[in-house]
Write a protein that holds these residues in place. Structure first.
Motif, PDB file in Angstrom:
ATOM      1  N   LEU A  41       7.957  15.120  -1.169  1.00 17.76           N
ATOM      2  CA  LEU A  41       6.475  15.107  -1.317  1.00 17.76           C
ATOM      3  C   LEU A  41       6.397  14.476  -2.841  1.00 17.76           C
ATOM      4  CD1 LEU A  41       4.872  17.792   0.577  1.00 17.76           C
ATOM      5  CD2 LEU A  41       4.888  15.416   1.170  1.00 17.76           C
ATOM      6  N   ILE A  43       3.185  14.492  -5.584  1.00 21.33           N
ATOM      7  CA  ILE A  43       1.720  14.979  -5.754  1.00 21.33           C
ATOM      8  C   ILE A  43       1.011  14.649  -7.103  1.00 21.33           C
ATOM      9  CG2 ILE A  43       0.153  16.578  -4.664  1.00 21.33           C
ATOM     10  CD1 ILE A  43       2.416  18.070  -3.293  1.00 21.33           C
ATOM     11  N   ALA A  44       0.137  13.958  -7.224  1.00 18.99           N
ATOM     12  CA  ALA A  44      -0.679  13.763  -8.528  1.00 18.99           C
ATOM     13  C   ALA A  44      -2.074  14.311  -8.563  1.00 18.99           C
ATOM     14  CB  ALA A  44      -0.136  12.641  -9.151  1.00 18.99           C
ATOM     15  N   ALA A  45      -2.762  14.622  -9.433  1.00 21.79           N
ATOM     16  CA  ALA A  45      -4.286  14.664  -9.277  1.00 21.79           C
ATOM     17  C   ALA A  45      -4.908  14.095 -10.687  1.00 21.79           C
ATOM     18  CB  ALA A  45      -4.703  16.045  -9.289  1.00 21.79           C
ATOM     19  N   MET A  78       6.341   6.797  -9.697  1.00 23.21           N
ATOM     20  CA  MET A  78       7.287   7.592  -9.263  1.00 23.21           C
ATOM     21  C   MET A  78       8.039   6.942  -8.233  1.00 23.21           C
ATOM     22  SD  MET A  78       6.570  10.737 -10.892  1.00 23.21           S
ATOM     23  CE  MET A  78       7.516  11.898 -10.279  1.00 23.21           C
TER      24      MET A  78
ATOM     25  N   LEU B  24       7.697  19.772 -12.502  1.00 23.47           N
ATOM     26  CA  LEU B  24       8.629  18.897 -13.575  1.00 23.47           C
ATOM     27  C   LEU B  24       7.895  19.136 -14.984  1.00 23.47           C
ATOM     28  CD1 LEU B  24       8.707  15.331 -11.728  1.00 23.47           C
ATOM     29  CD2 LEU B  24      10.176  17.371 -11.590  1.00 23.47           C
ATOM     30  N   ALA B  30       3.821  13.013 -11.558  1.00 24.52           N
ATOM     31  CA  ALA B  30       3.474  13.571 -10.530  1.00 24.52           C
ATOM     32  C   ALA B  30       4.454  14.738 -10.180  1.00 24.52           C
ATOM     33  CB  ALA B  30       3.696  12.980  -9.338  1.00 24.52           C
ATOM     34  N   ALA B  31       4.193  15.710  -9.399  1.00 25.83           N
ATOM     35  CA  ALA B  31       5.111  16.746  -9.019  1.00 25.83           C
ATOM     36  C   ALA B  31       5.930  16.163  -7.848  1.00 25.83           C
ATOM     37  CB  ALA B  31       4.348  18.008  -8.470  1.00 25.83           C
ATOM     38  N   VAL B  32       7.223  16.661  -7.665  1.00 29.46           N
ATOM     39  CA  VAL B  32       7.840  16.425  -6.755  1.00 29.46           C
ATOM     40  C   VAL B  32       8.296  17.595  -6.038  1.00 29.46           C
ATOM     41  CG1 VAL B  32      10.215  15.201  -5.904  1.00 29.46           C
ATOM     42  CG2 VAL B  32       8.852  14.010  -8.129  1.00 29.46           C
ATOM     43  N   LEU B  33       8.138  17.745  -4.720  1.00 27.96           N
ATOM     44  CA  LEU B  33       8.386  18.834  -3.986  1.00 27.96           C
ATOM     45  C   LEU B  33       9.095  18.482  -2.588  1.00 27.96           C
ATOM     46  CD1 LEU B  33       7.021  21.743  -4.168  1.00 27.96           C
ATOM     47  CD2 LEU B  33       5.285  20.809  -2.656  1.00 27.96           C
ATOM     48  N   LEU B  86      -2.516  21.944  -7.443  1.00 32.59           N
ATOM     49  CA  LEU B  86      -3.022  21.013  -8.706  1.00 32.59           C
ATOM     50  C   LEU B  86      -4.261  21.409  -9.163  1.00 32.59           C
ATOM     51  CD1 LEU B  86      -1.118  19.458  -6.352  1.00 32.59           C
ATOM     52  CD2 LEU B  86      -0.940  17.822  -8.061  1.00 32.59           C
ATOM     53  N   LEU B 119       1.540  22.933  -9.673  1.00 31.41           N
ATOM     54  CA  LEU B 119       2.297  21.729  -9.544  1.00 31.41           C
ATOM     55  C   LEU B 119       1.979  20.458 -10.208  1.00 31.41           C
ATOM     56  CD1 LEU B 119       2.686  21.962  -5.565  1.00 31.41           C
ATOM     57  CD2 LEU B 119       4.394  22.381  -7.501  1.00 31.41           C
ATOM     58  N   GLY B 121      -1.866  18.300 -12.416  1.00 34.11           N
ATOM     59  CA  GLY B 121      -3.160  18.163 -12.324  1.00 34.11           C
ATOM     60  C   GLY B 121      -3.524  17.476 -13.585  1.00 34.11           C
ATOM     61  N   THR B 135      -6.632  21.885  -5.737  1.00 34.93           N
ATOM     62  CA  THR B 135      -6.154  21.453  -4.405  1.00 34.93           C
ATOM     63  C   THR B 135      -4.848  22.376  -4.186  1.00 34.93           C
ATOM     64  OG1 THR B 135      -6.564  18.907  -4.481  1.00 34.93           O
ATOM     65  CG2 THR B 135      -4.878  19.584  -2.992  1.00 34.93           C
ATOM     66  N   LEU B 137      -1.888  24.001  -1.517  1.00 32.30           N
ATOM     67  CA  LEU B 137      -0.898  23.550  -0.500  1.00 32.30           C
ATOM     68  C   LEU B 137      -0.379  24.742  -0.021  1.00 32.30           C
ATOM     69  CD1 LEU B 137      -0.573  20.887  -2.751  1.00 32.30           C
ATOM     70  CD2 LEU B 137       1.255  20.200  -1.106  1.00 32.30           C
TER      71      LEU B 137
END
Lengths: 322, 322
Positions: A41, A43-45, A78, B24, B30-33, B86, B119, B121, B135, B137
């Motif tokens: 996944l 995920i960004a905000a 990404m 990261l 973005a985060a990678v999960l 986030l 993660l 924001g 948000t 998860l």
């Protein structure tokens, strides 16, 4: 449903039609989503405040689209496939139903264009300016996400599309410069997230990010993440015809493309041996890709050079909120 | 890093220490999960505005904790295990660094308590009131998420903890009622998301949600989702000692627990045959669970009944933003 308070009616009328698989019709406490098998996944905000990130009198359709697109731009950076999003909206209490209908219509159009749907969110009232926040989810093959760390000395520095339109477009939207066909204001209000290019760059680019706070500032971030320097050839930075025309009228705008924000183009690194593949990949998705410089060993910072190789001084920094 | 604009320094100083696996270091787009194998994702988002959802002079630590906890409460209602979050923050430009340090310290404490980390924001400035969005998860076994739809006529209606403390606590925090030990204000500022109970209810409860907008209003949502009615015995609704004391002093507060918001307790349905298991599960996690009524066939609405079985009229509706 007339016994429900107005916010539930608002959500049901305008946002429920945007809901996709996993959203549970926006009637539960959360979305439930089976993640795509064998994928990671991403995920960004991002948040936007009226008067800061958009103009309060921008068309409502473009405000929803900008909100979604600035987040899509993070996925593009990404190399991720869009999956869905959650949105929180703090609306002024006197907001009109027709405004929200147009805001939602803009989101609906972009959901179709980019292939994702809303999963959930929250709608609240605020005594202050409209404040919007969106969290976007995408997915990549394991280990395939493009990262900011990865550029190496000797890599070419590339940028997609054209630079400076967003910052010039803000001035155009405010009526501060001529923009007869509305191209520049359109670039400010409705960025073009380079999702298809980001996907095409997986396996080609060694590092990538999106340009949102200003070319040179954002390149500085990429340099620090990668631990190397970068040199940008000022004359190589691609400008749109509209940007060239605006700068011709007012040469004082010349530094803007290098430090202005709101471009939402991709900035990326790749070994010179990949140049032809990158040009082909960009051509295949119909997005220009331009080499604007190279990465160098040494202090992790970005330098802007003129045609003689001398460093060009710029007004300090990019966009900052504090 | 002195050449970075202040927002990056702010993020680095206060939020990067909160970042977990996949974030990261908050330095990428973005985060990678990697999603937990064989699990479904549960995702919710809630926003809070100063002066609306919290008091601008609340302790900064509790504002961060409330933001995280109202979202954890959504995961609890779905029976989900917390995974990460986030956060976007729109801070007034004159915010003090020490304020943000305390805000982040509250988040850090709750990250440890609930086993999750940030993660990603966005941090922006606003000319208006502080506006926060989060948000969250989580994850559940496939098909195991607790849903609002699922209550059946004949099911018992249960609630966790005590009801009304949040709404009374808002008045206490404003100095409008006595609260000598600060219990009620504490319940308003730092809700107790019932994550452990939600996990224990998977396989026992037929439907669940969290109570955030007021007991009877939220029960109405559950009734509409499940397509059946519900009857609440007013005398059975559990009140804390502090709530009873406040109501004894001012009997005009008596309706508040039924319609006030900010409880963040779980409201759930289960067949009567599961009552002993539910009591045992609640006792095992140290959270009270109380039967307050039952689900009935017919019009999907919630009715409040007195000891004689007569309907109690309440001031209309719960909390609404518009």
């Amino acid at each position: 449903m007339s016994d429900l308070p107005p916010e539930f009616a608002l959500i049901g009328r305008h946002f429920r039609p945007l809901a996709g698989e996993g959203a549970l019709d926006l009637t539960d406490d959360a979305a439930v989503l089976a993640p795509p098998a064998g994928r990671e996944l991403v995920i960004a905000a991002d948040a936007m405040v009226a008067g800061v990130h958009f103009l309060a009198d921008d068309p409502p359709e473009t405000i929803g689209r900008k909100l979604l697109r600035v987040n899509l731009s993070d996925l593009a950076a990404m190399g991720a496939v869009p999956l869905g999003y959650l949105m929180t909206t703090a609306f002024p209490k006197d907001i009109e139903d027709g405004w929200i209908a147009r805001f939602a219509a803009g989101l609906a159009a972009d959901q179709r264009e980019f292939g994702l749907s809303v999963l959930g969110g929250d709608t609240v009232g605020t005594p202050g300016p409209m404040t919007l926040s969106l969290t976007i989810l995408g997915h990549v093959a394991p280990g395939a996400a493009l990262r900011r760390a990865g550029a190496r000395p000797g890599d070419d520095l590339w940028v997609s599309g054209s630079i400076g339109d967003g910052a010039l477009g803000l001035r155009a939207a405010r009526g501060q410069l001529p923009d007869t066909d509305g191209f520049l204001a359109g670039r400010y209000r409705v960025p073009q997230p380079r999702v298809a290019l980001g996907l095409a760059l997986v396996g080609l680019a060694t590092a990538a990010m999106d340009v949102s706070d200003g070319l040179m500032q954002d390149l500085g971030h990429l340099c620090r993440a990668s631990g190397c320097g970068a040199e940008v050839l000022a004359d190589a930075v691609p400008l749109s015809d509209a940007a060239r025309a605006a700068i011709a009228v007012d040469p004082g705008l010349r530094p803007l493309p290098f430090g202005g924000g709101d471009d939402y183009e991709l900035l990326f690194a790749a070994p010179p041996a990949k140049a032809q593949e990158i040009q082909a990949a960009a051509a295949a998705v119909g997005i220009a890709a331009t080499r604007i410089g190279r990465f160098v060993a040494g202090h992790p910072a970005a330098r802007l050079l003129d045609a003689k190789g001398a460093e060009v001084a710029l007004p300090r920094g990019g966009w900052s909120h504090f």
